[in-house]
Design a protein around this motif. Structure first.
Motif, PDB file in Angstrom:
ATOM      1  N   GLU A 333       0.814  -1.206   0.000  1.00 41.02           N
ATOM      2  CA  GLU A 333       0.000   0.000   0.000  1.00 41.02           C
ATOM      3  C   GLU A 333       0.847   1.254   0.000  1.00 41.02           C
ATOM      4  N   SER A 334       2.025   1.200   0.662  1.00 38.69           N
ATOM      5  CA  SER A 334       2.880   2.385   0.721  1.00 38.69           C
ATOM      6  C   SER A 334       3.376   2.775  -0.658  1.00 38.69           C
ATOM      7  N   VAL A 335       3.501   1.813  -1.580  1.00 38.25           N
ATOM      8  CA  VAL A 335       3.911   2.100  -2.945  1.00 38.25           C
ATOM      9  C   VAL A 335       2.711   2.555  -3.765  1.00 38.25           C
ATOM     10  N   ILE A 336       1.578   1.924  -3.549  1.00 41.37           N
ATOM     11  CA  ILE A 336       0.373   2.271  -4.308  1.00 41.37           C
ATOM     12  C   ILE A 336      -0.017   3.724  -4.066  1.00 41.37           C
ATOM     13  N   ASN A 337       0.138   4.189  -2.817  1.00 36.87           N
ATOM     14  CA  ASN A 337      -0.234   5.572  -2.501  1.00 36.87           C
ATOM     15  C   ASN A 337       0.607   6.581  -3.272  1.00 36.87           C
ATOM     16  N   LEU A 338       1.818   6.172  -3.675  1.00 39.31           N
ATOM     17  CA  LEU A 338       2.678   7.089  -4.418  1.00 39.31           C
ATOM     18  C   LEU A 338       2.176   7.320  -5.833  1.00 39.31           C
ATOM     19  N   LEU A 339       1.295   6.463  -6.320  1.00 37.78           N
ATOM     20  CA  LEU A 339       0.783   6.599  -7.683  1.00 37.78           C
ATOM     21  C   LEU A 339      -0.308   7.661  -7.800  1.00 37.78           C
ATOM     22  N   GLN A 340      -0.801   8.147  -6.669  1.00 41.57           N
ATOM     23  CA  GLN A 340      -1.869   9.150  -6.688  1.00 41.57           C
ATOM     24  C   GLN A 340      -1.362  10.476  -7.240  1.00 41.57           C
ATOM     25  N   ILE A 341      -2.071  11.016  -8.239  1.00 39.49           N
ATOM     26  CA  ILE A 341      -1.729  12.315  -8.828  1.00 39.49           C
ATOM     27  C   ILE A 341      -2.849  13.285  -8.524  1.00 39.49           C
ATOM     28  N   ASP A 342      -2.516  14.404  -7.932  1.00 41.19           N
ATOM     29  CA  ASP A 342      -3.516  15.414  -7.593  1.00 41.19           C
ATOM     30  C   ASP A 342      -3.914  16.184  -8.842  1.00 41.19           C
ATOM     31  N   PRO A 343      -5.215  16.528  -8.973  1.00 45.19           N
ATOM     32  CA  PRO A 343      -5.650  17.295 -10.146  1.00 45.19           C
ATOM     33  C   PRO A 343      -4.964  18.652 -10.249  1.00 45.19           C
ATOM     34  N   ILE A 344      -4.875  19.374  -9.126  1.00 45.37           N
ATOM     35  CA  ILE A 344      -4.225  20.689  -9.116  1.00 45.37           C
ATOM     36  C   ILE A 344      -3.278  20.735  -7.919  1.00 45.37           C
ATOM     37  N   GLU A 345      -2.070  21.204  -8.156  1.00 47.58           N
ATOM     38  CA  GLU A 345      -1.094  21.366  -7.077  1.00 47.58           C
ATOM     39  C   GLU A 345      -0.510  22.777  -7.137  1.00 47.58           C
ATOM     40  N   PHE A 346      -0.362  23.357  -5.970  1.00 50.37           N
ATOM     41  CA  PHE A 346       0.312  24.655  -5.853  1.00 50.37           C
ATOM     42  C   PHE A 346       1.493  24.458  -4.919  1.00 50.37           C
ATOM     43  N   GLU A 347       2.698  24.530  -5.469  1.00 51.73           N
ATOM     44  CA  GLU A 347       3.909  24.330  -4.684  1.00 51.73           C
ATOM     45  C   GLU A 347       4.682  25.646  -4.610  1.00 51.73           C
ATOM     46  N   PHE A 348       5.315  25.899  -3.464  1.00 53.43           N
ATOM     47  CA  PHE A 348       6.035  27.146  -3.287  1.00 53.43           C
ATOM     48  C   PHE A 348       7.312  26.911  -2.487  1.00 53.43           C
ATOM     49  N   GLY A 349       8.283  27.813  -2.670  1.00 50.00           N
ATOM     50  CA  GLY A 349       9.526  27.740  -1.921  1.00 50.00           C
ATOM     51  C   GLY A 349       9.343  28.161  -0.480  1.00 50.00           C
ATOM     52  N   TYR A 350      10.349  27.880   0.332  1.00 54.76           N
ATOM     53  CA  TYR A 350      10.211  28.135   1.773  1.00 54.76           C
ATOM     54  C   TYR A 350      10.058  29.619   2.085  1.00 54.76           C
ATOM     55  N   GLY A 351      10.497  30.490   1.186  1.00 54.56           N
ATOM     56  CA  GLY A 351      10.362  31.918   1.429  1.00 54.56           C
ATOM     57  C   GLY A 351       8.922  32.405   1.343  1.00 54.56           C
ATOM     58  N   LEU A 352       8.043  31.599   0.730  1.00 57.48           N
ATOM     59  CA  LEU A 352       6.638  31.989   0.571  1.00 57.48           C
ATOM     60  C   LEU A 352       5.726  31.304   1.576  1.00 57.48           C
ATOM     61  N   MET A 381     -18.577  24.489 -12.884  1.00 64.22           N
ATOM     62  CA  MET A 381     -17.944  23.213 -12.555  1.00 64.22           C
ATOM     63  C   MET A 381     -17.346  23.270 -11.157  1.00 64.22           C
ATOM     64  N   ILE A 382     -17.220  22.100 -10.558  1.00 64.60           N
ATOM     65  CA  ILE A 382     -16.620  21.992  -9.236  1.00 64.60           C
ATOM     66  C   ILE A 382     -15.127  21.758  -9.409  1.00 64.60           C
ATOM     67  N   VAL A 383     -14.342  22.749  -9.060  1.00 64.22           N
ATOM     68  CA  VAL A 383     -12.892  22.611  -9.174  1.00 64.22           C
ATOM     69  C   VAL A 383     -12.410  21.625  -8.112  1.00 64.22           C
ATOM     70  N   PRO A 384     -11.606  20.640  -8.490  1.00 57.39           N
ATOM     71  CA  PRO A 384     -11.116  19.680  -7.486  1.00 57.39           C
ATOM     72  C   PRO A 384     -10.316  20.380  -6.390  1.00 57.39           C
ATOM     73  N   VAL A 385     -10.069  19.640  -5.329  1.00 55.23           N
ATOM     74  CA  VAL A 385      -9.295  20.170  -4.207  1.00 55.23           C
ATOM     75  C   VAL A 385      -7.904  20.569  -4.686  1.00 55.23           C
ATOM     76  N   ILE A 386      -7.479  21.771  -4.320  1.00 50.27           N
ATOM     77  CA  ILE A 386      -6.167  22.285  -4.711  1.00 50.27           C
ATOM     78  C   ILE A 386      -5.168  21.954  -3.595  1.00 50.27           C
ATOM     79  N   ARG A 387      -4.214  21.101  -3.904  1.00 52.65           N
ATOM     80  CA  ARG A 387      -3.201  20.716  -2.911  1.00 52.65           C
ATOM     81  C   ARG A 387      -2.164  21.830  -2.784  1.00 52.65           C
ATOM     82  N   ILE A 388      -1.960  22.305  -1.581  1.00 50.30           N
ATOM     83  CA  ILE A 388      -0.996  23.365  -1.331  1.00 50.30           C
ATOM     84  C   ILE A 388       0.119  22.803  -0.465  1.00 50.30           C
ATOM     85  N   ARG A 389       1.340  22.876  -0.963  1.00 57.79           N
ATOM     86  CA  ARG A 389       2.469  22.321  -0.204  1.00 57.79           C
ATOM     87  C   ARG A 389       3.746  23.104  -0.528  1.00 57.79           C
ATOM     88  N   ASP A 390       4.679  23.078   0.418  1.00 60.21           N
ATOM     89  CA  ASP A 390       5.965  23.712   0.172  1.00 60.21           C
ATOM     90  C   ASP A 390       6.902  22.705  -0.485  1.00 60.21           C
TER      91      ASP A 390
END
Length: 678
Positions: A333-352, A381-390
């Motif tokens: 399962e720990s490998v299977i979970n890595l296959l999940q792709i988020d519809p929208i991702e917002f990634e930012f550097g540590y300064g933000l 339309m319902i925009v999917p959940v936007i994943r926000i991560r550094d």
């Protein structure tokens, strides 16, 4: 009607009967015992609930139990004043407390009344009132917290819905408890009044109607009054305590007894200090060591065993965590979970990080919630959940936006600056760091706080970094909305429409069109920035033309024509004509003659040199119109519109291409350019 429902109804009828019909002493004894047992059951249940909502019926139950107890008071008062007797239970309680001294018994009873009224009832009432107020005040914050967790991907849509429902139920519960606690207070006041009535009128009736002496009358009615008050106030005291437990109880994972034992005994070393203090009292004060030594030693020994068990529990917990970690790493399962792709991702550097950290004043999560609502209103339309991560791999001030794992856009922010966009005429006194506005590619400057006011006076558009990010994210979602609408999202829209238009949905799917074919039509519309919010009209057209052809591109053209009012409003500016670029008849004929028809649909097959000339002419005309400050729109006949779109979408993706049938009759059209290859 079930047996439980019938029993509750019969109980309410019995309460009403007690207020009217005199009951025999034996029946009173039976009902008094039931009252005591019911109160004991309620307080035990209140102590074993993990959170208030597990006993959500408590406010209503409190009202019914209070009414039942008042009905008993009326019946016992009628029996005491009428017959100078009230059954075996009341007499037994009276004799036990009075103990041969009516004055002492009466004082004990008064102390019980004061404890209930001034301590428990008043406290429960105040806590209920404050709990209701703070619960209602905290609702917006809790809702925002749920939306933030949802946008951050920490919870699913189903979990968010359940948490929202729980918040609503908590607000209703504490509001009900605020009102129900008033009944407890009123019941305590009524108990005091009934005692006074029984004493005063008992003395009068005993001497004037029953021929008793003053001493006999006082003894008899004091005994009965105290007994009646005890059998009434002891259950009332239990119910008041249960009310206080319910409204002061925070959510936990165990019962009240388990929580008390775990939390009070959580610090074994404090037991050493407590036990040592008790032992010291026996040695340095006149208190006899017979009482202090056993208690002090018991507390110290208890602290020793608790500290020993705590160390063993920590060792066992650490070994268990290591085993679980190793098992997790080995599990598939720990490998299977890595296959999940988020519809929208917002990634930012540590300064933000301050953008997304609410503790540092960041409101990015709140802005994302508003973006999803805005897209629901604008695009339907319902925009999917936007994943926000550094992401530490990014530059400190850099951010990226990904759609289904692929980077679509990126930008860079200076948090302590403002972005200033020129009005067209640059002011040389406005100095800053040159940059490009990420959403529309316009030249801009990063300016400091000291330059902000001067830039605004010079006509510059000045925005803060969070606004830059939210605008960029909004535009990216609009441009790629068709990629975010999959079959699962389409199914959700269809199911939502079915709640209000069941016959319309049943006519379209699954009979005429599949979910995939409906998705094709909706994505075609979103691809050209046409809102799909008006699903009823779209499905009406699908019902009409879906059975006639399986070419969803052609069906999309019919849907666009049905949405002519919406498209006309979207493409025009009130009070101004629509400036358009048209195609000559020769160009439209060449396009129509180049259409190839196959069993899988129609497509455009034109000589590359000829299509290149059409493209160059269209690009020249749209550039000229843009330089004039107008929004370029290409207008052509319905027969060739979708083929013109196929030809130009790669090179002019943001230029709307309309047909004559997609405009309302009252739209004023002014041609300012012509696509010609002659």
């Amino acid at each position: 009607m079930g047996v439980r429902d019938l029993s509750v109804l019969l109980g309410v009828i019995l309460i009403i009967a007690m207020l009217i019909i005199p009951l025999p002493p034996a029946m009173l004894d039976f009902l008094i015992i039931i009252n005591i047992a019911l109160a004991l059951l309620i307080i035990l249940v209140a102590m074993n609930t993990q959170e208030p909502l597990q006993f959500s019926i408590f406010p209503t139950l409190l009202l019914l139990v209070t009414l039942f107890r008042l009905g008993l008071n009326v019946s016992t008062t009628r029996s005491i004043l009428g017959n100078a007797e009230a059954g075996n239970v009341i007499e037994t309680f009276g004799n036990f407390v009075v103990g041969g001294n009516a004055l002492v018994g009466f004082v004990v009873f008064l102390i019980l009344i004061v404890i209930q009224f001034l301590v428990i009832t008043k406290g429960a009432e105040r806590v209920s009132e404050v709990g209701a107020r703070f619960t209602l005040d905290a609702m917006p914050g809790k809702q925002m917290s749920i939306d933030a967790d949802l946008n951050a991907g920490m919870i699913s849509d189903i979990e968010a819905k359940e948490r929202r429902e729980k918040i609503e139920k908590e607000a209703d519960f504490y509001g009900s408890m605020d009102g129900a606690s008033k009944f407890v207070k009123g019941d305590a006041i009524a108990g005091i009044v009934i005692v006074i009535i029984n004493l005063i009128f008992g003395l009068i009736i005993g001497m004037m109607q029953m021929g008793m002496s003053l001493a006999d009358s006082a003894t008899t009615f004091t005994l009965l009054t105290v007994g009646d008050g005890l059998v009434s106030q002891i259950p009332a005291l239990l119910i008041s305590t249960a009310t206080g437990i319910i409204v002061t109880r925070a959510a936990s994972k165990g019962s009240l007894g388990l929580d008390i034992s775990n939390q009070i005994l959580a610090y074994p070393y404090m037991l050493y200090i407590t036990g040592g203090t008790i032992l010291l009292l026996g040695m340095v004060t006149p208190i006899s060591p017979i009482f202090t030594f056993p208690i002090g030693l018991l507390i110290v020994v208890g602290g020793y065993f608790l500290s020993k068990n705590e160390k063993a529990a920590k060792l066992e917990e650490s070994s268990t965590e290591e085993e679980e970690t190793s098992e997790d790493l080995k599990s598939p399962e720990s490998v299977i979970n890595l296959l999940q792709i988020d519809p929208i991702e917002f990634e930012f550097g540590y300064g933000l990080i301050p953008l997304a950290d609410a503790n540092q004043g960041g409101d990015l999560l709140d802005r994302v919630v508003m973006i999803r609502r805005q897209m629901a209103l604008e695009l339907g339309m319902i925009v999917p959940v936007i994943r926000i991560r550094d992401n530490i791999q990014l530059q400190p001030n850099e951010y990226t936006i990904k759609i289904k794992g692929n980077e679509i856009a990126k930008g860079e922010l200076l948090l302590d600056h403002y972005m200033a966009m020129s009005p067209g005429v640059d002011d040389e006194s406005i100095v800053g760091v040159h940059t490009v506005e990420p959403a529309f590619g316009l030249p801009a400057l990063w300016i400091g706080e000291d330059m902000k006011e001067q830039a605004e006076l010079s006509g510059y558009t000045v925005v803060d970094p969070p606004s830059v990010v939210s605008t960029h994210l909004t535009e990216v979602i609009k441009r790629h909305a068709h990629e975010l609408l999959g079959r699962q999202e389409t199914k959700q829209l269809v199911d939502h429409l079915k709640e209000t238009y069941p016959a319309l949905v049943e006519e379209v799917t699954p009979g005429s069109l599949s979910i995939g074919e409906i998705q094709k039509v909706l994505t075609n519309l979103l691809k050209e920035s046409i809102s799909i919010r008006n699903l009823p009209i779209i499905f009406e057209t699908l019902a009409d033309y879906g059975p006639m052809t399986k070419d969803m591109d052609l069906v999309t053209e019919y849907v666009r024509q049905s949405l002519s009012r919406q498209i006309s409003k979207q493409m025009t500016v009130p009070g101004e004509p629509m400036y358009v670029i048209t195609l000559t008849g020769a160009v439209e004929k060449r396009i129509a003659d180049s259409v190839q028809q196959t069993e899988h649909g129609n497509f455009l097959s034109m000589d590359p040199n000829e299509s290149q000339r059409i493209l160059e002419s269209a690009a020249t005309e749209t550039d000229r119109l843009s330089q004039m400050g107008q929004i370029p729109v290409i207008l052509c006949s319905p027969a060739v519109r979708m083929y013109v779109r196929q030809m130009l979408e790669r090179y002019l993706p943001h230029v709307p291409i309309l047909s004559y049938n997609e405009l309302e009759a009252d739209v004023e059209v002014q041609s300012v350019g012509v696509v010609n290859v002659e």
